[in-house]
Design a protein around this motif. Structure first.
Motif, PDB file in Angstrom:
ATOM      1  N   GLY A 185      59.706  83.438  35.653  1.00  0.00           N
ATOM      2  CA  GLY A 185      60.226  83.203  34.198  1.00  0.00           C
ATOM      3  C   GLY A 185      60.431  84.494  33.294  1.00  0.00           C
ATOM      4  N   ASP A 192      49.560  80.262  27.742  1.00  0.00           N
ATOM      5  CA  ASP A 192      50.745  80.580  28.486  1.00  0.00           C
ATOM      6  C   ASP A 192      51.306  79.588  29.459  1.00  0.00           C
ATOM      7  OD1 ASP A 192      52.925  81.791  29.914  1.00  0.00           O
ATOM      8  OD2 ASP A 192      51.621  82.859  31.150  1.00  0.00           O
ATOM      9  N   THR A 200      54.930  81.747  25.239  1.00  0.00           N
ATOM     10  CA  THR A 200      54.633  82.974  24.666  1.00  0.00           C
ATOM     11  C   THR A 200      53.865  82.848  23.128  1.00  0.00           C
ATOM     12  OG1 THR A 200      56.505  83.900  25.808  1.00  0.00           O
ATOM     13  CG2 THR A 200      55.805  85.196  23.853  1.00  0.00           C
ATOM     14  N   ASP A 251      55.168  84.970  32.877  1.00  0.00           N
ATOM     15  CA  ASP A 251      55.671  86.566  32.965  1.00  0.00           C
ATOM     16  C   ASP A 251      54.449  87.017  31.692  1.00  0.00           C
ATOM     17  OD1 ASP A 251      56.890  84.908  30.757  1.00  0.00           O
ATOM     18  OD2 ASP A 251      58.441  86.704  30.624  1.00  0.00           O
ATOM     19  N   ASP A 252      54.196  86.171  30.712  1.00  0.00           N
ATOM     20  CA  ASP A 252      53.146  86.574  29.805  1.00  0.00           C
ATOM     21  C   ASP A 252      51.925  87.195  30.493  1.00  0.00           C
ATOM     22  OD1 ASP A 252      54.703  84.980  27.025  1.00  0.00           O
ATOM     23  OD2 ASP A 252      55.069  84.344  28.804  1.00  0.00           O
TER      24      ASP A 252
END
Ligand code: F2R
Ligand code: MG
Ligand code: MG
Length: 329
Positions: free
Chosen positions: A90, A23, A269, A54-55
């Motif tokens: 993000g 990520d 991602t 965010d991942d």
């Protein structure tokens, strides 16, 4: 027995840190033209961002919830999202609105259709699912149910839900592979086809393509992977791409991450999902320590993530470990 226990603990750490690395590394190249990415491939590790997005942020929240609840409880996962998601990292718009609604006191099963009436088919439910794949790796039926349940908080579109199932099961199957032996690629694809049977046709078509490439033993170039499977934020594009790359390149973690980023598009991602699957196969010992040391290490940084992976393993071990090991021996 202790050797077996240590291998599994290492695999839990490998998957969580693998997601973190892919990520953070991938986010440096998000949306960049693949030509430019290839130019930057030389001297690769000096050019990546240390900050995760965010991942990883959501992955840590899912892991914390499973540790506290002893399994997947969507209500508790939603509570952890509400407490911990840092929306400056993000996030996709559908997930931002869902988290804000949770913070405003809306119930966890009422926030998934705020932006998309038919539910989101973004890859948000798949990118955060590695703790579920780890925790239920011994029970693929339970794993499929749990992956779907955690998806339903934000991603009720079947393509979003089943993307999470495919990614979680890829991780679960990678945990069960011998980290020192040959990676059984054909077996993994066959198992995935069985698990995804009855799901959206998009995933079965993608798995048929993966099966064909794996049987031919031909490694597709990055442009061909992007053309065959896709590289966008939609789960039915990025999850099959990640799965193909992980199966093709494991056990070489660094080559797998490079191949994922070379696709362009949703690089954080796709690389995060590849990192989680390959990390679950090779364990932390198969990850480049010099890359890990460069990652952000604040209050919820890489040391925290490593500790969390260890606690997730201990929770799994307490609940399922003894039974699974007795059944295996
Ligand atoms: N959001 C991003 N990247 C954008 C740029 C970030 C920038 N660098 C920054 O720092 O701010 N990345 C993250 O979003 C993806 C995961 O998204 P998630 O959580 O699934 O969100 P969402 O909004 O539900 O879905 C994403 C997009 O997919 C399309 N979409 C989904 N469902 C749809 C539907 N039913 N109809 C039409 N379109 C749908 C939309 O374009 C959504 O915005 C990850 O890449 C993560 O890294
Ligand atoms: Mg991201
Ligand atoms: Mg992304």
């Amino acid at each position: 027995m202790m050797i077996g226990k240590k291998i599994f603990q290492d695999k839990f750490r490998g998957a969580i840190l693998g997601c973190f690395l892919g990520d953070a590394y991938g986010s440096s190249f998000e949306g960049m033209n693949p030509e430019r990415i290839r130019f930057h491939m030389t001297d690769f590790s000096k050019k990546f961002r240390r900050r995760y997005t965010d991942d990883t942020d959501m992955t840590l929240a899912v892991a914390e919830s499973i540790i506290q609840s002893g399994g997947v409880s969507p209500e508790d996962i939603a509570k952890q999202f509400s407490l911990h998601c840092d929306l400056t990292r993000g996030y996709g718009i559908g997930t931002i609105k869902a988290v804000l609604a949770l913070r405003a006191g809306i119930k966890w099963d009422e926030v998934a259709r705020i932006v998309f009436e038919n539910g989101s088919f973004g890859n948000g439910a798949a990118m955060r699912v590695s703790p579920v794949g780890l925790f239920y790796h011994h029970d693929l039926g339970g794993l499929r149910r749990a992956a779907m349940e955690q998806a339903n908080i934000t991603h009720v579109h079947p393509l979003g839900q089943w993307g999470a199932v495919m990614q979680a099961c890829s991780i679960g199957l990678a945990v069960s592979q011998n980290p020192n032996g040959v990676f059984k690629k054909e077996q993994m694809v066959a198992d995935l086809k069985e698990i995804l049977w009855g799901g959206p046709i998009e995933y079965m078509k993608a798995l048929n393509k993966i099966e064909e490439r794996v049987t031919q033993g031909k490694i597709l170039r990055s442009q061909e992977v992007a053309r065959s499977f896709g590289n966008g934020v939609e789960a039915h594009f990025s999850v099959p791409s990640a799965c193909y790359i992980a199966i093709t390149y494991s056990p070489d973690f660094c080559d797998a991450i490079r191949a994922a980023i070379s696709l362009g598009g949703d690089t954080d991602t796709i690389a995060g999902m590849v990192g989680a699957i390959v990390g679950a196969h090779v364990g932390e010992k198969g990850l480049p320590i010099e890359w890990i040391e460069q990652l952000e290490d604040g209050s919820r940084g890489h040391s925290f993530a490593r500790g969390l992976a260890g606690r997730l393993f201990e929770t799994w071990w307490k609940i399922h470990g003894a039974t699974c090991f007795t059944a295996m021996s």
